[in-house]
Design a protein around this motif. Sequence first.
Motif, PDB file in Angstrom:
ATOM      1  N   MET A 108      -4.793 -38.840 -29.532  1.00 55.13           N
ATOM      2  CA  MET A 108      -4.126 -38.938 -28.232  1.00 55.13           C
ATOM      3  C   MET A 108      -4.588 -40.196 -27.524  1.00 55.13           C
ATOM      4  O   MET A 108      -5.803 -40.429 -27.375  1.00 55.13           O
ATOM      5  CB  MET A 108      -4.434 -37.707 -27.377  1.00 55.13           C
ATOM      6  CG  MET A 108      -3.907 -36.410 -27.955  1.00 55.13           C
ATOM      7  SD  MET A 108      -4.317 -34.989 -26.903  1.00 55.13           S
ATOM      8  CE  MET A 108      -3.536 -33.659 -27.843  1.00 55.13           C
ATOM      9  N   VAL A 109      -3.634 -41.021 -27.098  1.00 46.80           N
ATOM     10  CA  VAL A 109      -3.946 -42.262 -26.394  1.00 46.80           C
ATOM     11  C   VAL A 109      -2.978 -42.439 -25.245  1.00 46.80           C
ATOM     12  O   VAL A 109      -1.981 -41.725 -25.135  1.00 46.80           O
ATOM     13  CB  VAL A 109      -3.868 -43.480 -27.347  1.00 46.80           C
ATOM     14  CG1 VAL A 109      -4.815 -43.318 -28.525  1.00 46.80           C
ATOM     15  CG2 VAL A 109      -2.432 -43.692 -27.847  1.00 46.80           C
ATOM     16  N   THR A 110      -3.253 -43.410 -24.417  1.00 44.43           N
ATOM     17  CA  THR A 110      -2.403 -43.648 -23.263  1.00 44.43           C
ATOM     18  C   THR A 110      -1.361 -44.724 -23.566  1.00 44.43           C
ATOM     19  O   THR A 110      -1.334 -45.321 -24.638  1.00 44.43           O
ATOM     20  CB  THR A 110      -3.244 -44.009 -22.020  1.00 44.43           C
ATOM     21  OG1 THR A 110      -2.445 -43.863 -20.851  1.00 44.43           O
ATOM     22  CG2 THR A 110      -3.795 -45.425 -22.121  1.00 44.43           C
ATOM     23  N   ARG A 111      -0.537 -45.005 -22.595  1.00 46.63           N
ATOM     24  CA  ARG A 111       0.621 -45.885 -22.730  1.00 46.63           C
ATOM     25  C   ARG A 111       0.199 -47.352 -22.883  1.00 46.63           C
ATOM     26  O   ARG A 111      -0.947 -47.723 -22.640  1.00 46.63           O
ATOM     27  CB  ARG A 111       1.494 -45.720 -21.491  1.00 46.63           C
ATOM     28  CG  ARG A 111       0.766 -46.052 -20.208  1.00 46.63           C
ATOM     29  CD  ARG A 111       1.308 -45.284 -19.021  1.00 46.63           C
ATOM     30  NE  ARG A 111       0.568 -45.608 -17.795  1.00 46.63           N
ATOM     31  CZ  ARG A 111       0.605 -44.868 -16.704  1.00 46.63           C
ATOM     32  NH1 ARG A 111       1.332 -43.759 -16.683  1.00 46.63           N
ATOM     33  NH2 ARG A 111      -0.084 -45.209 -15.638  1.00 46.63           N
ATOM     34  N   GLY A 112       1.151 -48.178 -23.238  1.00 49.51           N
ATOM     35  CA  GLY A 112       0.955 -49.620 -23.258  1.00 49.51           C
ATOM     36  C   GLY A 112      -0.204 -50.079 -24.115  1.00 49.51           C
ATOM     37  O   GLY A 112      -0.170 -49.968 -25.347  1.00 49.51           O
ATOM     38  N   PRO A 113      -1.280 -50.605 -23.517  1.00 49.74           N
ATOM     39  CA  PRO A 113      -2.409 -51.104 -24.292  1.00 49.74           C
ATOM     40  C   PRO A 113      -3.027 -50.066 -25.218  1.00 49.74           C
ATOM     41  O   PRO A 113      -3.428 -50.384 -26.336  1.00 49.74           O
ATOM     42  CB  PRO A 113      -3.405 -51.536 -23.212  1.00 49.74           C
ATOM     43  CG  PRO A 113      -2.570 -51.818 -22.005  1.00 49.74           C
ATOM     44  CD  PRO A 113      -1.442 -50.836 -22.067  1.00 49.74           C
ATOM     45  N   LEU A 138       2.974 -41.471 -21.417  1.00 47.40           N
ATOM     46  CA  LEU A 138       3.968 -42.440 -20.944  1.00 47.40           C
ATOM     47  C   LEU A 138       4.025 -42.455 -19.415  1.00 47.40           C
ATOM     48  O   LEU A 138       3.502 -41.550 -18.753  1.00 47.40           O
ATOM     49  CB  LEU A 138       5.354 -42.098 -21.504  1.00 47.40           C
ATOM     50  CG  LEU A 138       5.503 -42.084 -23.025  1.00 47.40           C
ATOM     51  CD1 LEU A 138       6.926 -41.692 -23.405  1.00 47.40           C
ATOM     52  CD2 LEU A 138       5.136 -43.433 -23.632  1.00 47.40           C
ATOM     53  N   ILE A 139       4.697 -43.463 -18.890  1.00 54.06           N
ATOM     54  CA  ILE A 139       4.889 -43.550 -17.443  1.00 54.06           C
ATOM     55  C   ILE A 139       5.706 -42.354 -16.960  1.00 54.06           C
ATOM     56  O   ILE A 139       6.393 -41.700 -17.756  1.00 54.06           O
ATOM     57  CB  ILE A 139       5.600 -44.864 -17.068  1.00 54.06           C
ATOM     58  CG1 ILE A 139       6.987 -44.920 -17.732  1.00 54.06           C
ATOM     59  CG2 ILE A 139       4.756 -46.073 -17.447  1.00 54.06           C
ATOM     60  CD1 ILE A 139       7.873 -46.016 -17.193  1.00 54.06           C
ATOM     61  N   GLU A 147       9.995 -51.605 -15.253  1.00 54.63           N
ATOM     62  CA  GLU A 147       8.795 -52.402 -15.500  1.00 54.63           C
ATOM     63  C   GLU A 147       7.598 -51.826 -14.754  1.00 54.63           C
ATOM     64  O   GLU A 147       6.832 -52.512 -14.076  1.00 54.63           O
ATOM     65  CB  GLU A 147       9.018 -53.869 -15.110  1.00 54.63           C
ATOM     66  CG  GLU A 147       7.970 -54.848 -15.646  1.00 54.63           C
ATOM     67  CD  GLU A 147       7.880 -54.842 -17.161  1.00 54.63           C
ATOM     68  OE1 GLU A 147       6.786 -55.074 -17.696  1.00 54.63           O
ATOM     69  OE2 GLU A 147       8.916 -54.598 -17.827  1.00 54.63           O
ATOM     70  N   ALA A 148       7.444 -50.520 -14.885  1.00 55.40           N
ATOM     71  CA  ALA A 148       6.312 -49.843 -14.258  1.00 55.40           C
ATOM     72  C   ALA A 148       5.009 -50.249 -14.960  1.00 55.40           C
ATOM     73  O   ALA A 148       5.011 -50.809 -16.055  1.00 55.40           O
ATOM     74  CB  ALA A 148       6.507 -48.329 -14.339  1.00 55.40           C
ATOM     75  N   PHE A 149       3.904 -49.932 -14.330  1.00 59.46           N
ATOM     76  CA  PHE A 149       2.584 -50.276 -14.860  1.00 59.46           C
ATOM     77  C   PHE A 149       2.424 -49.722 -16.287  1.00 59.46           C
ATOM     78  O   PHE A 149       2.566 -48.539 -16.507  1.00 59.46           O
ATOM     79  CB  PHE A 149       1.508 -49.694 -13.934  1.00 59.46           C
ATOM     80  CG  PHE A 149       0.100 -49.905 -14.403  1.00 59.46           C
ATOM     81  CD1 PHE A 149      -0.423 -51.189 -14.527  1.00 59.46           C
ATOM     82  CD2 PHE A 149      -0.700 -48.823 -14.717  1.00 59.46           C
ATOM     83  CE1 PHE A 149      -1.737 -51.378 -14.951  1.00 59.46           C
ATOM     84  CE2 PHE A 149      -2.002 -48.997 -15.145  1.00 59.46           C
ATOM     85  CZ  PHE A 149      -2.524 -50.280 -15.258  1.00 59.46           C
TER      86      PHE A 149
END
Length: 581
Positions: A108-113, A138-139, A147-149
Amino acid sequence: MTLTNEAPAPAPETTTAPASTPATTPATTPVVATGPAARTLSAGHVIVEALAAHGVERTYVVPGESFLDVLDGLHGSDIETVVCRHEGGAAYMAEADGKMFQRPGVAMVTRGPGAANAHVGLHTAWQDSTPMVLFVGLIPFAHRDREAFQEFDVKAWFDTGAKRVMVLDHAERASEIVAEAMFAAMSGRPGPVVVGLPEDVLQHEIDATPHPVIPVAHGGMTLRDTQALAAALAASSKPLFVTGGNDWTAEAAEALTAWLEKHHLPAAVEWRTEGTIPFDSPSYVGPIGYGRPKPTYDLFEETDVLVFVGTVPGDTLTDGFVARQDWSKKNFLVTMDPSLRGRSGPVSSQIVAKPEVFVRDLVGIELEVKPEWTAWTRRMRAEQVAFSTPPSLEPREGRATADTFMAHLVKDLPRDAMVTFGAGEHTNWAHRYFPTHGYASMISARNGSMGYSVPSAVAASLAFPGRRVVTIAGDGEFLMNGQELATAAQYGATPLVVVFDNQEYGTIRTHQERTYPQRVSGTQLKNPDFALMAQAFGGFGVRVERDADVPDALAAALRAIDEERTFALVHLVTDQRVRAY
């Protein structure tokens, strides 16, 4: 079932959202159970319950605010939450879990990076055919396409390197999406699945009734398959079985070994999957893959019937689609992948079956043992024994050597010892000398992914706390995920970590010397004291520069593991340009 990344039509705007529903939630109506037996939970908590129902024992996590509700569900759950130091390490641990068990590993990981960092583990699972599920926070749903964080398109990023990419856009399908993801990861040719979890959707209260586990088809031999294989073997004088892949059970491996030994038939193993046929079996004739000894390469051309079980003759096995390309040869391919992805060369027959089912049917075939089989197997077995016999225990003059280390390591290993490693020339010593006995006693990355050694060793040690787990890393590889020793210390993992330090990226240097001799560029390293790093992380560490000091250093490391229940690291400073073979 269709799961879409497109937002549903928006609901009419209201001035104030109801207190029970965040203003950013998608315009769906959560399904809430009613009646005396009603039980509701948030979608994030339902996901955790669904994973537990599928037999998941631990999940490897780098936390993020995007999936806090799942983390909350893990609080107090029977699923162990292993908090890792990098998403790449977490993904590698989950991938290793998928190799060791008959269910997907879970990260389990977070969004983007976070998702970007985990991608390396997905590529490993894709090329190694490993069942794995990566959950990505996800956002919020209502922030999509603005283009959310840390916003990114999870389908666009992962669709070409995963079996399926799904997004939980409807909270009421939380249990269903877990069942679908686990099924997709295990069915057919196993592989990775990605599940996106919008932050706000996870908080919806839904009916907690679990979705049933979806059964996975295992295939099997038809009567025609059985007759064709039996006839081909009976007519052969030099048959060869090749085992590979991660879709085995220990029982199937044992049954196949017994059948091969009974019929005096030989078996080689795919690169980095040693152990399916035990190291000391009279039927075991060695590994086939990059850096393999020449005799096993020659086998491909000499044998008259090849039976691949759990794998296909891809570029690694065929030396870049060169060996075994003559379509007059007989090749039987046993795999659950109807597309035969990655195959090269002739296909006489495809048997659509998982290894355990194929072996169940195979052991019913009785063949008369032919003298040619016995002679053929004994010849190859003698070559393998000579090749894999460890060097002298007597240390040499001068710099520490991997040969001396391996000689002292393998002489007292318990039979159920495990070895893990990533990529690099240091792995050749494990291929050659480490005695593997049973499926999943060698855990590695066949996609050549560096940084796999320490995370996979942590996962193996947590999964099998009573077994000796050894990981062999190169100096270049170790620093890619060596920080996961902190994870080992935190959760009580006790692997023996061996770092062969020759101050270079050795595999690339070897290729460089072949193409651009005497022009070393971009491969040399200056390293820290890895033993001090191990001590700083809370384990045992010893640096060895002289070969004469190798035996005592290894003994001290093993003693620390057994008496102090900690991980131990041996930093072996070796010469450059020394090869296992």
